[in-house]
Write a protein that holds these residues in place. Structure first.
Motif, mmCIF file in Angstrom:
data_model
loop_
_atom_site.group_PDB
_atom_site.id
_atom_site.type_symbol
_atom_site.label_atom_id
_atom_site.label_comp_id
_atom_site.label_asym_id
_atom_site.label_seq_id
_atom_site.Cartn_x
_atom_site.Cartn_y
_atom_site.Cartn_z
ATOM 1 N N THR A 132 0.824 -1.199 0.000
ATOM 2 C CA THR A 132 0.000 0.000 0.000
ATOM 3 C C THR A 132 0.863 1.255 0.000
ATOM 4 O OG1 THR A 132 -1.707 -1.169 1.265
ATOM 5 C CG2 THR A 132 -1.835 1.227 1.213
ATOM 6 N N ALA A 133 1.874 1.277 0.868
ATOM 7 C CA ALA A 133 2.762 2.431 0.948
ATOM 8 C C ALA A 133 3.523 2.635 -0.357
ATOM 9 C CB ALA A 133 3.737 2.261 2.112
ATOM 10 N N LEU A 134 3.967 1.538 -0.985
ATOM 11 C CA LEU A 134 4.664 1.658 -2.265
ATOM 12 C C LEU A 134 3.742 2.233 -3.339
ATOM 13 C CD1 LEU A 134 6.730 -1.675 -2.322
ATOM 14 C CD2 LEU A 134 7.562 0.655 -1.892
ATOM 15 N N ALA A 135 2.461 1.821 -3.304
ATOM 16 C CA ALA A 135 1.492 2.372 -4.264
ATOM 17 C C ALA A 135 1.328 3.882 -4.060
ATOM 18 C CB ALA A 135 0.144 1.665 -4.108
ATOM 19 N N LEU A 136 1.299 4.319 -2.800
ATOM 20 C CA LEU A 136 1.210 5.752 -2.507
ATOM 21 C C LEU A 136 2.459 6.483 -2.995
ATOM 22 C CD1 LEU A 136 -0.324 5.734 1.087
ATOM 23 C CD2 LEU A 136 -1.361 6.744 -0.949
ATOM 24 N N LEU A 137 3.615 5.868 -2.794
ATOM 25 C CA LEU A 137 4.861 6.491 -3.261
ATOM 26 C C LEU A 137 4.867 6.614 -4.779
ATOM 27 C CD1 LEU A 137 7.555 4.794 -0.988
ATOM 28 C CD2 LEU A 137 6.884 7.205 -0.977
ATOM 29 N N VAL A 138 4.380 5.597 -5.463
ATOM 30 C CA VAL A 138 4.328 5.649 -6.926
ATOM 31 C C VAL A 138 3.382 6.751 -7.382
ATOM 32 C CG1 VAL A 138 3.563 4.403 -8.990
ATOM 33 C CG2 VAL A 138 4.964 3.239 -7.275
ATOM 34 N N TYR A 139 2.206 6.826 -6.765
ATOM 35 C CA TYR A 139 1.219 7.826 -7.185
ATOM 36 C C TYR A 139 1.704 9.246 -6.910
ATOM 37 C CZ TYR A 139 -3.182 10.217 -7.957
ATOM 38 O OH TYR A 139 -4.147 11.060 -8.446
ATOM 39 N N PHE A 140 2.302 9.452 -5.741
ATOM 40 C CA PHE A 140 2.736 10.793 -5.347
ATOM 41 C C PHE A 140 4.248 10.993 -5.543
ATOM 42 C CE2 PHE A 140 -1.090 10.374 -2.519
ATOM 43 C CZ PHE A 140 -1.795 11.463 -3.019
ATOM 44 N N TRP A 141 4.871 10.271 -6.479
ATOM 45 C CA TRP A 141 6.339 10.277 -6.559
ATOM 46 C C TRP A 141 6.892 11.667 -6.822
ATOM 47 C CZ3 TRP A 141 9.407 11.661 -10.685
ATOM 48 C CH2 TRP A 141 8.799 11.763 -11.943
ATOM 49 N N ARG A 142 6.225 12.438 -7.684
ATOM 50 C CA ARG A 142 6.716 13.791 -7.958
ATOM 51 C C ARG A 142 6.681 14.637 -6.686
ATOM 52 N NH1 ARG A 142 3.261 12.876 -12.379
ATOM 53 N NH2 ARG A 142 4.323 12.663 -14.374
ATOM 54 N N ASP A 143 5.621 14.476 -5.920
ATOM 55 C CA ASP A 143 5.472 15.247 -4.684
ATOM 56 C C ASP A 143 6.530 14.842 -3.661
ATOM 57 O OD1 ASP A 143 2.784 16.548 -5.401
ATOM 58 O OD2 ASP A 143 2.375 14.418 -5.654
ATOM 59 N N TRP A 144 6.789 13.515 -3.555
ATOM 60 C CA TRP A 144 7.788 13.066 -2.586
ATOM 61 C C TRP A 144 9.193 13.490 -2.978
ATOM 62 C CZ3 TRP A 144 7.086 12.184 2.169
ATOM 63 C CH2 TRP A 144 5.869 11.694 2.635
ATOM 64 N N VAL A 145 9.468 13.600 -4.279
ATOM 65 C CA VAL A 145 10.763 14.134 -4.712
ATOM 66 C C VAL A 145 10.907 15.571 -4.227
ATOM 67 C CG1 VAL A 145 12.110 14.891 -6.714
ATOM 68 C CG2 VAL A 145 11.049 12.621 -6.714
ATOM 69 N N ARG A 146 9.851 16.360 -4.380
ATOM 70 C CA ARG A 146 9.883 17.748 -3.906
ATOM 71 C C ARG A 146 10.030 17.818 -2.393
ATOM 72 N NH1 ARG A 146 5.742 20.351 -3.648
ATOM 73 N NH2 ARG A 146 4.109 18.959 -4.416
ATOM 74 N N ILE A 147 9.275 16.955 -1.685
ATOM 75 C CA ILE A 147 9.274 16.981 -0.224
ATOM 76 C C ILE A 147 10.638 16.575 0.337
ATOM 77 C CG2 ILE A 147 8.303 15.857 1.820
ATOM 78 C CD1 ILE A 147 5.628 15.679 0.149
ATOM 79 N N VAL A 148 11.199 15.490 -0.195
ATOM 80 C CA VAL A 148 12.506 15.032 0.277
ATOM 81 C C VAL A 148 13.578 16.066 -0.045
ATOM 82 C CG1 VAL A 148 14.304 13.291 -0.018
ATOM 83 C CG2 VAL A 148 11.910 12.585 0.176
ATOM 84 N N ARG A 149 13.507 16.640 -1.241
ATOM 85 C CA ARG A 149 14.457 17.689 -1.610
ATOM 86 C C ARG A 149 14.324 18.879 -0.663
ATOM 87 N NH1 ARG A 149 13.063 18.995 -7.090
ATOM 88 N NH2 ARG A 149 14.234 17.141 -7.729
ATOM 89 N N GLY A 150 13.084 19.207 -0.322
ATOM 90 C CA GLY A 150 12.849 20.312 0.608
ATOM 91 C C GLY A 150 13.422 20.027 1.984
ATOM 92 N N LEU A 151 13.259 18.781 2.456
ATOM 93 C CA LEU A 151 13.794 18.417 3.773
ATOM 94 C C LEU A 151 15.315 18.476 3.786
ATOM 95 C CD1 LEU A 151 13.208 17.373 6.638
ATOM 96 C CD2 LEU A 151 13.333 15.042 5.714
ATOM 97 N N VAL A 152 15.936 17.930 2.750
ATOM 98 C CA VAL A 152 17.400 17.919 2.675
ATOM 99 C C VAL A 152 17.947 19.342 2.605
ATOM 100 C CG1 VAL A 152 19.383 17.265 1.252
ATOM 101 C CG2 VAL A 152 17.526 15.624 1.638
ATOM 102 N N SER A 153 17.335 20.181 1.758
ATOM 103 C CA SER A 153 17.811 21.560 1.631
ATOM 104 C C SER A 153 17.575 22.350 2.912
ATOM 105 C CB SER A 153 17.129 22.258 0.452
ATOM 106 O OG SER A 153 15.742 22.424 0.695
ATOM 107 N N SER A 154 16.465 22.049 3.611
ATOM 108 C CA SER A 154 16.170 22.736 4.862
ATOM 109 C C SER A 154 17.221 22.421 5.919
ATOM 110 C CB SER A 154 14.781 22.332 5.366
ATOM 111 O OG SER A 154 14.500 22.910 6.620
ATOM 112 N N ILE A 155 17.603 21.143 5.998
ATOM 113 C CA ILE A 155 18.614 20.736 6.971
ATOM 114 C C ILE A 155 19.983 21.319 6.595
ATOM 115 C CG2 ILE A 155 19.889 18.753 7.895
ATOM 116 C CD1 ILE A 155 17.283 17.120 7.575
#
Length: 302
Positions: free
Chosen positions: A66-89
């Protein structure tokens, strides 16, 4: 020791779990109630309370799909979110929407993560019985109907169509990040309630978001994003059990159920992001009330 899990059991539970995890109707509740309603070998094979049964590990393994399906569907968003977290830190700043959303998601998952680690055994052994689960499912229905009853018509977003998911997702995130840190943590903390079988994780998080002032579709999106790391972490902690003795004799069925769960979850989130743009949670609330009541009657007369 070889355990038994038939292909039919794995297929039915896998398909239902994938859909029910994202629909606000409680996947764990259905995983408890379906075997209890069918009875016989299903009730014996599919018992989440049994220490000897691989069913709990199977259920949690389905969560990974289920979680992998969510990651696939929202992959563009998670790329932005992870990039945002890394840049914030790296820059020690919270300067844009992606960075703020990343931290809201991190902070929002802390309460349920802590309670889940400490209290999962209690919730499973004490509450994962058919009658309490049916009651909790009815409570879930009351919550969904109650928040809609007290809800004004969604403002200018009521008839939004998700024509371009990338644009609409970014716009939704800009609205979500206006939510205060305290309210975001409170929305995330509502997922603790879903440790009780019959209470929906996406349902309580969506209603929590609506009560915090988000539109229905923004609240649902936030709930899906919040759920992804929680579901993935819970699955990662338990899925290892399936590689040990608990998985003996049932691994092909687990893979089959997981495939159906992943496909069901992907189709569900695709449907719900459009459906909730202009429609209410009332049908899901009515279903939970009716299904919970029907189960209670069935258990009483059988």
């Amino acid at each position: 020791m070889h355990h038994h899990l038939s292909w039919l059991e794995a297929g039915v539970v896998g398909a239902v779990q994938g859909v029910a995890e994202l629909f606000p109707v409680s996947s764990l509740g259905h995983s408890v109630l379906i075997p209890a309603v069918v009875g016989g070998s299903w009730a014996r094979d599919l018992d989440v309370r049994s220490a000897e049964s691989p069913y709990l590990a199977f259920i949690v393994g389905l969560h990974v799909a289920t979680a992998l399906a969510l990651l696939v569907y929202f992959w563009r968003d998670w790329v932005r979110i992870v990039r945002g977290l890394v840049s914030s830190i790296a820059r020690r700043e919270v300067a844009d929407a992606d960075q703020r959303l990343a931290w809201l998601l991190v902070l929002g998952t802390v309460p349920v993560g802590i309670v889940g680690l400490v209290g999962e055994h209690f919730f499973r052994t004490e509450l994962a019985r058919p009658v309490p689960t049916a009651v909790f499912l009815m409570v879930n229905g009351v919550v969904l109907l109650g928040v809609e009853r007290g809800r004004r018509t969604d403002r200018e977003h009521r008839d939004v169509e998700y024509v371009d998911e990338r644009v609409s997702g970014v716009e939704s995130d800009h609205r979500i990040v206006r939510t205060s840190v305290l309210r975001s943590v409170a929305i995330g903390a509502t997922q603790i309630l879903a440790l009780a079988p019959g209470i929906s994780r996406s349902g309580v998080a969506t209603t929590g978001g609506m009560l915090a002032g988000l539109t229905r579709e923004d609240a649902a999106r936030f709930s899906f994003l919040l759920a992804t790391p929680v579901i993935l972490a819970a699955g990662a902690l338990k899925v290892g059990d399936l590689t040990g003795p608990l998985g003996d004799g049932i691994r092909p069925q687990v893979l089959f159920g997981s495939l159906l769960s992943g496909v069901g979850a992907y189709l569900s989130v695709r449907f719900l992001t459009r459906y909730l743009a202009g429609r209410s949670l009332r049908p899901f609330g009515a279903y939970c009330l009716a299904a919970g009541a029907a189960c209670l009657v069935w258990f009483a007369v059988r």
